[in-house]
Design a protein around this motif. Structure first.
Motif, mmCIF file in Angstrom:
data_model
loop_
_atom_site.group_PDB
_atom_site.id
_atom_site.type_symbol
_atom_site.label_atom_id
_atom_site.label_comp_id
_atom_site.label_asym_id
_atom_site.label_seq_id
_atom_site.Cartn_x
_atom_site.Cartn_y
_atom_site.Cartn_z
ATOM 1 N N VAL A 1 0.855 -1.185 0.000
ATOM 2 C CA VAL A 1 0.000 0.000 0.000
ATOM 3 C C VAL A 1 0.891 1.235 0.000
ATOM 4 O O VAL A 1 1.829 1.331 0.804
ATOM 5 C CB VAL A 1 -0.937 0.031 1.228
ATOM 6 C CG1 VAL A 1 -1.676 1.367 1.301
ATOM 7 C CG2 VAL A 1 -1.940 -1.113 1.160
ATOM 8 N N LEU B 1 0.805 5.444 0.239
ATOM 9 C CA LEU B 1 0.024 6.617 0.627
ATOM 10 C C LEU B 1 0.917 7.842 0.547
ATOM 11 O O LEU B 1 1.994 7.852 1.149
ATOM 12 C CB LEU B 1 -0.526 6.462 2.052
ATOM 13 C CG LEU B 1 -1.505 5.301 2.291
ATOM 14 C CD1 LEU B 1 -1.826 5.184 3.782
ATOM 15 C CD2 LEU B 1 -2.774 5.500 1.489
ATOM 16 N N THR C 1 -3.260 0.848 8.525
ATOM 17 C CA THR C 1 -3.306 0.697 7.069
ATOM 18 C C THR C 1 -3.625 -0.738 6.688
ATOM 19 O O THR C 1 -4.434 -1.000 5.789
ATOM 20 C CB THR C 1 -1.966 1.122 6.445
ATOM 21 O OG1 THR C 1 -1.708 2.483 6.795
ATOM 22 C CG2 THR C 1 -1.998 0.991 4.932
ATOM 23 N N ASP D 1 -11.355 -1.135 2.498
ATOM 24 C CA ASP D 1 -11.546 0.311 2.484
ATOM 25 C C ASP D 1 -10.372 1.020 1.824
ATOM 26 O O ASP D 1 -10.442 2.225 1.560
ATOM 27 C CB ASP D 1 -11.714 0.843 3.912
ATOM 28 C CG ASP D 1 -13.043 0.445 4.523
ATOM 29 O OD1 ASP D 1 -13.984 0.164 3.760
ATOM 30 O OD2 ASP D 1 -13.142 0.395 5.762
ATOM 31 N N LEU D 2 -9.299 0.276 1.572
ATOM 32 C CA LEU D 2 -8.091 0.837 0.992
ATOM 33 C C LEU D 2 -7.550 -0.166 -0.016
ATOM 34 O O LEU D 2 -7.252 -1.311 0.343
ATOM 35 C CB LEU D 2 -7.053 1.089 2.100
ATOM 36 C CG LEU D 2 -5.802 1.886 1.768
ATOM 37 C CD1 LEU D 2 -6.164 3.293 1.304
ATOM 38 C CD2 LEU D 2 -4.900 1.960 2.997
#
Length: 272
Positions: free
Chosen positions: A28, A30, A61, A69-70
């Protein structure tokens, strides 16, 4: 107050011990920074998995990724055995319930109405909804202020009401981000007992915790995160090693056998 909602089909019954949440090779990013680096972790029905680690390790996270949700930049998240992207929002709401760190509402809903929002995905009867709401409020010790406005509650009271909403949703996968952060000692223990009870009923619970003592006492498994990766994953007795924790937290940590049962006491070393 009556809350309007759509009706959806109930989820299929999950087999005991099913893998209900899974991240495989998840990366992930960000703000241009890689927050998770190839994380593999899963949780089965009947267990409590605690995510622990220092600030910035990627715990929240990872929870958001497991909740779908991510979206990961690489890797796959599966919920109930299917890639999360293959479920609609309505289907996800029946299969996983998410407690974020902060509970924010813009309107002065009464506590009972906030908890009842957890029933929105279900096609159950009013009596079933009432029972689920009442049980969730009793479990989180918020029944006594059911009619008070959510906005008038203390931080700890809001946290418990938010958890009650998640419990009322009755999804088999619970994803809880620091549910004990704003709570006093009694209610910290209450929340973790609720997590254990849900696991004993067959649900899978993933909980982000800063208190290693709570994780040692209540979790079946612990995943220790550091700098966006999982450095250890296993039973607390196997994972909570003094050298490992001291390196991860960059502070000396003691792991001591509990004097009255088979558990562990985990505490920072202090020079007082």
């Amino acid at each position: 107050m009556s809350l309007l909602r759509r009706r959806f089909s109930p989820p299929v019954v999950v087999a005991p011990g099913s893998l209900l949440g899974e991240a495989v090779g998840v990366h992930v990013r960000l703000g241009g920074r890689e927050v998770l680096r190839g994380v593999d972790v899963g949780v089965r029905g009947g267990e409590v998995l605690a995510l622990v680690g220092p600030n910035g390790a990627g715990k929240s996270t990872l929870l958001a990724a497991l909740a779908a949700d991510l979206a990961p930049a690489q890797g796959v998240v599966r919920i109930h055995g299917r890639p999360a992207t293959e479920w609609s929002a309505a289907e996800l709401a029946l299969r996983r319930a998410v407690l974020p760190q902060a509970a924010v509402l813009s309107f002065p809903f009464a506590v009972e109405d906030v908890v009842r929002m957890g029933r929105a995905p279900h096609s159950s009867s009013a009596d079933e909804d009432d029972l689920a709401v009442a049980q969730a409020m009793a479990a989180t010790d918020v029944s006594d202020f059911a009619t008070r406005p959510f906005s008038a509650l203390s931080g700890g009271e809001r946290a418990r009401v938010a958890l009650a909403r998640v419990l009322a949703q009755r999804a088999p996968l619970l994803l809880l981000d620091e549910p004990t952060a704003a709570l006093d000692l009694r209610h910290q223990e209450l929340v973790l007992r609720v997590c254990r009870e849900r696991a004993e009923e067959g649900d899978a619970v993933v909980v982000v915790l800063h208190d290693l003592g709570l994780a040692a006492a209540y979790a079946d498994r612990v995943a220790v995160l550091r700098k966006g990766g999982v450095v250890a994953d296993g039973a607390p007795g196997d994972v909570f090693d003094e050298q490992l924790l001291s390196e991860v937290y960059e502070h000396p940590v003691e792991v001591i056998p509990h004097p009255r049962h088979s558990g562990l006491l985990v505490t920072p070393k202090r020079n007082l």
